[in-house]
Design a protein around this motif. Structure first.
Motif, PDB file in Angstrom:
ATOM      1  N   TYR A   1      33.695  49.111  64.815  1.00 28.70           N
ATOM      2  CA  TYR A   1      34.747  49.427  63.843  1.00 28.70           C
ATOM      3  C   TYR A   1      35.296  48.157  63.176  1.00 28.70           C
ATOM      4  CZ  TYR A   1      38.781  51.847  61.865  1.00 28.70           C
ATOM      5  OH  TYR A   1      39.719  52.374  61.016  1.00 28.70           O
ATOM      6  N   VAL A   2      35.403  47.072  63.949  1.00 25.59           N
ATOM      7  CA  VAL A   2      35.974  45.828  63.405  1.00 25.59           C
ATOM      8  C   VAL A   2      34.908  44.844  62.928  1.00 25.59           C
ATOM      9  CG1 VAL A   2      38.059  46.019  64.811  1.00 25.59           C
ATOM     10  CG2 VAL A   2      36.122  44.675  65.669  1.00 25.59           C
ATOM     11  N   ALA A   3      33.639  45.248  62.979  1.00 25.29           N
ATOM     12  CA  ALA A   3      32.544  44.359  62.578  1.00 25.29           C
ATOM     13  C   ALA A   3      32.794  43.795  61.185  1.00 25.29           C
ATOM     14  CB  ALA A   3      31.215  45.108  62.612  1.00 25.29           C
ATOM     15  N   GLY A   4      32.696  42.482  61.090  1.00 25.92           N
ATOM     16  CA  GLY A   4      32.853  41.802  59.802  1.00 25.92           C
ATOM     17  C   GLY A   4      34.280  41.420  59.456  1.00 25.92           C
ATOM     18  N   LEU A   5      35.265  41.891  60.231  1.00 22.79           N
ATOM     19  CA  LEU A   5      36.656  41.532  59.946  1.00 22.79           C
ATOM     20  C   LEU A   5      36.973  40.136  60.472  1.00 22.79           C
ATOM     21  CD1 LEU A   5      38.727  44.736  60.838  1.00 22.79           C
ATOM     22  CD2 LEU A   5      38.098  43.897  58.570  1.00 22.79           C
ATOM     23  N   ALA A   6      37.620  39.354  59.650  1.00 22.77           N
ATOM     24  CA  ALA A   6      38.049  38.023  60.077  1.00 22.77           C
ATOM     25  C   ALA A   6      39.167  38.153  61.106  1.00 22.77           C
ATOM     26  CB  ALA A   6      38.534  37.223  58.882  1.00 22.77           C
ATOM     27  N   LEU A   7      39.183  37.239  62.053  1.00 21.89           N
ATOM     28  CA  LEU A   7      40.231  37.220  63.062  1.00 21.89           C
ATOM     29  C   LEU A   7      41.560  36.903  62.387  1.00 21.89           C
ATOM     30  CD1 LEU A   7      40.528  37.442  66.187  1.00 21.89           C
ATOM     31  CD2 LEU A   7      40.423  34.943  66.237  1.00 21.89           C
ATOM     32  N   PRO A   8      42.566  37.777  62.543  1.00 21.81           N
ATOM     33  CA  PRO A   8      43.874  37.487  61.945  1.00 21.81           C
ATOM     34  C   PRO A   8      44.442  36.170  62.480  1.00 21.81           C
ATOM     35  CG  PRO A   8      43.753  39.786  62.612  1.00 21.81           C
ATOM     36  CD  PRO A   8      42.539  39.079  63.185  1.00 21.81           C
ATOM     37  N   PRO A   9      45.369  35.556  61.734  1.00 23.03           N
ATOM     38  CA  PRO A   9      45.859  34.230  62.109  1.00 23.03           C
ATOM     39  C   PRO A   9      46.850  34.191  63.271  1.00 23.03           C
ATOM     40  CG  PRO A   9      46.884  34.957  60.071  1.00 23.03           C
ATOM     41  CD  PRO A   9      45.858  35.983  60.433  1.00 23.03           C
ATOM     42  N   SER A  10      47.369  35.337  63.701  1.00 27.30           N
ATOM     43  CA  SER A  10      48.329  35.311  64.812  1.00 27.30           C
ATOM     44  C   SER A  10      47.936  36.317  65.886  1.00 27.30           C
ATOM     45  CB  SER A  10      49.741  35.630  64.319  1.00 27.30           C
ATOM     46  OG  SER A  10      49.884  37.023  64.068  1.00 27.30           O
ATOM     47  N   VAL A  11      48.340  36.034  67.114  1.00 26.53           N
ATOM     48  CA  VAL A  11      48.052  36.915  68.242  1.00 26.53           C
ATOM     49  C   VAL A  11      48.712  38.279  68.025  1.00 26.53           C
ATOM     50  CG1 VAL A  11      48.354  37.250  70.726  1.00 26.53           C
ATOM     51  CG2 VAL A  11      47.717  35.009  69.849  1.00 26.53           C
ATOM     52  N   GLY A  12      49.916  38.285  67.473  1.00 27.85           N
ATOM     53  CA  GLY A  12      50.606  39.544  67.204  1.00 27.85           C
ATOM     54  C   GLY A  12      49.826  40.433  66.249  1.00 27.85           C
ATOM     55  N   GLU A  13      49.252  39.834  65.215  1.00 26.92           N
ATOM     56  CA  GLU A  13      48.448  40.609  64.260  1.00 26.92           C
ATOM     57  C   GLU A  13      47.175  41.124  64.916  1.00 26.92           C
ATOM     58  OE1 GLU A  13      48.498  38.992  59.953  1.00 26.92           O
ATOM     59  OE2 GLU A  13      48.959  37.269  61.268  1.00 26.92           O
ATOM     60  N   VAL A  14      46.558  40.320  65.756  1.00 33.90           N
ATOM     61  CA  VAL A  14      45.357  40.751  66.479  1.00 33.90           C
ATOM     62  C   VAL A  14      45.709  41.924  67.389  1.00 33.90           C
ATOM     63  CG1 VAL A  14      43.615  40.103  68.190  1.00 33.90           C
ATOM     64  CG2 VAL A  14      44.259  38.477  66.399  1.00 33.90           C
ATOM     65  N   GLU A  15      46.814  41.812  68.099  1.00 36.26           N
ATOM     66  CA  GLU A  15      47.241  42.882  69.004  1.00 36.26           C
ATOM     67  C   GLU A  15      47.468  44.184  68.239  1.00 36.26           C
ATOM     68  OE1 GLU A  15      50.582  43.785  72.460  1.00 36.26           O
ATOM     69  OE2 GLU A  15      50.572  41.841  71.448  1.00 36.26           O
ATOM     70  N   ARG A  16      48.156  44.117  67.119  1.00 32.35           N
ATOM     71  CA  ARG A  16      48.393  45.318  66.306  1.00 32.35           C
ATOM     72  C   ARG A  16      47.069  45.915  65.822  1.00 32.35           C
ATOM     73  NH1 ARG A  16      52.802  42.289  65.116  1.00 32.35           N
ATOM     74  NH2 ARG A  16      51.903  41.246  63.301  1.00 32.35           N
ATOM     75  N   LEU A  17      46.164  45.057  65.378  1.00 28.27           N
ATOM     76  CA  LEU A  17      44.862  45.521  64.896  1.00 28.27           C
ATOM     77  C   LEU A  17      44.064  46.200  66.014  1.00 28.27           C
ATOM     78  CD1 LEU A  17      42.564  45.695  62.795  1.00 28.27           C
ATOM     79  CD2 LEU A  17      41.881  43.405  63.536  1.00 28.27           C
ATOM     80  N   LEU A  18      44.041  45.589  67.193  1.00 29.79           N
ATOM     81  CA  LEU A  18      43.283  46.156  68.306  1.00 29.79           C
ATOM     82  C   LEU A  18      43.863  47.497  68.766  1.00 29.79           C
ATOM     83  CD1 LEU A  18      42.603  42.918  70.356  1.00 29.79           C
ATOM     84  CD2 LEU A  18      40.917  44.272  69.085  1.00 29.79           C
TER      85      LEU A  18
END
Length: 105
Positions: free
Chosen positions: A30-47
């Motif tokens: 589902y997340v293939a090709g998405l750039a890693l967001p710049p903050s841990v909080g954004e990554v957590e929300r995305l996951l």
């Protein structure tokens, strides 16, 4: 460029129920090709949003310890069962820790 999908490799050695590895792989796709967001909080929300989308439940509000999803049934006694507690306590935190390492390094 760092990708969100990089967080999914390697797969964990332990799972809660038999559906969990299939959810892991579906989230990775589902997340293939998405750039890693710049903050841990954004990554957590995305996951968390990705999990909710892939499994079809809100992990934050669902009170059941596990759910059954036909699309993750590939044989075995607990096939298709997704252990929500393992996702809350181990699997999502593993992905978030990996993101933290990627972003700090």
């Amino acid at each position: 460029m760092r990708l969100v999908s990089d967080l999914f490799d390697p797969e964990p050695a332990r799972w809660g129920l038999r559906g969990d590895p299939w959810v892991w792989r579906a989230m990775n796709e589902y997340v293939a090709g998405l750039a890693l967001p710049p903050s841990v909080g954004e990554v957590e929300r995305l996951l968390k949003a990705t999990f909710d989308r892939v499994v079809g439940i809100d992990l934050a509000t669902e009170s059941a310890p596990w759910v059954y999803r036909e699309e993750f049934a590939h044989g075995g006694l607990s096939s298709g069962s997704v252990h929500l507690e393992t996702w809350r306590s181990e699997l999502l935190p593993t992905l978030i820790d990996r993101a933290r390492s990627q972003l700090s390094g």
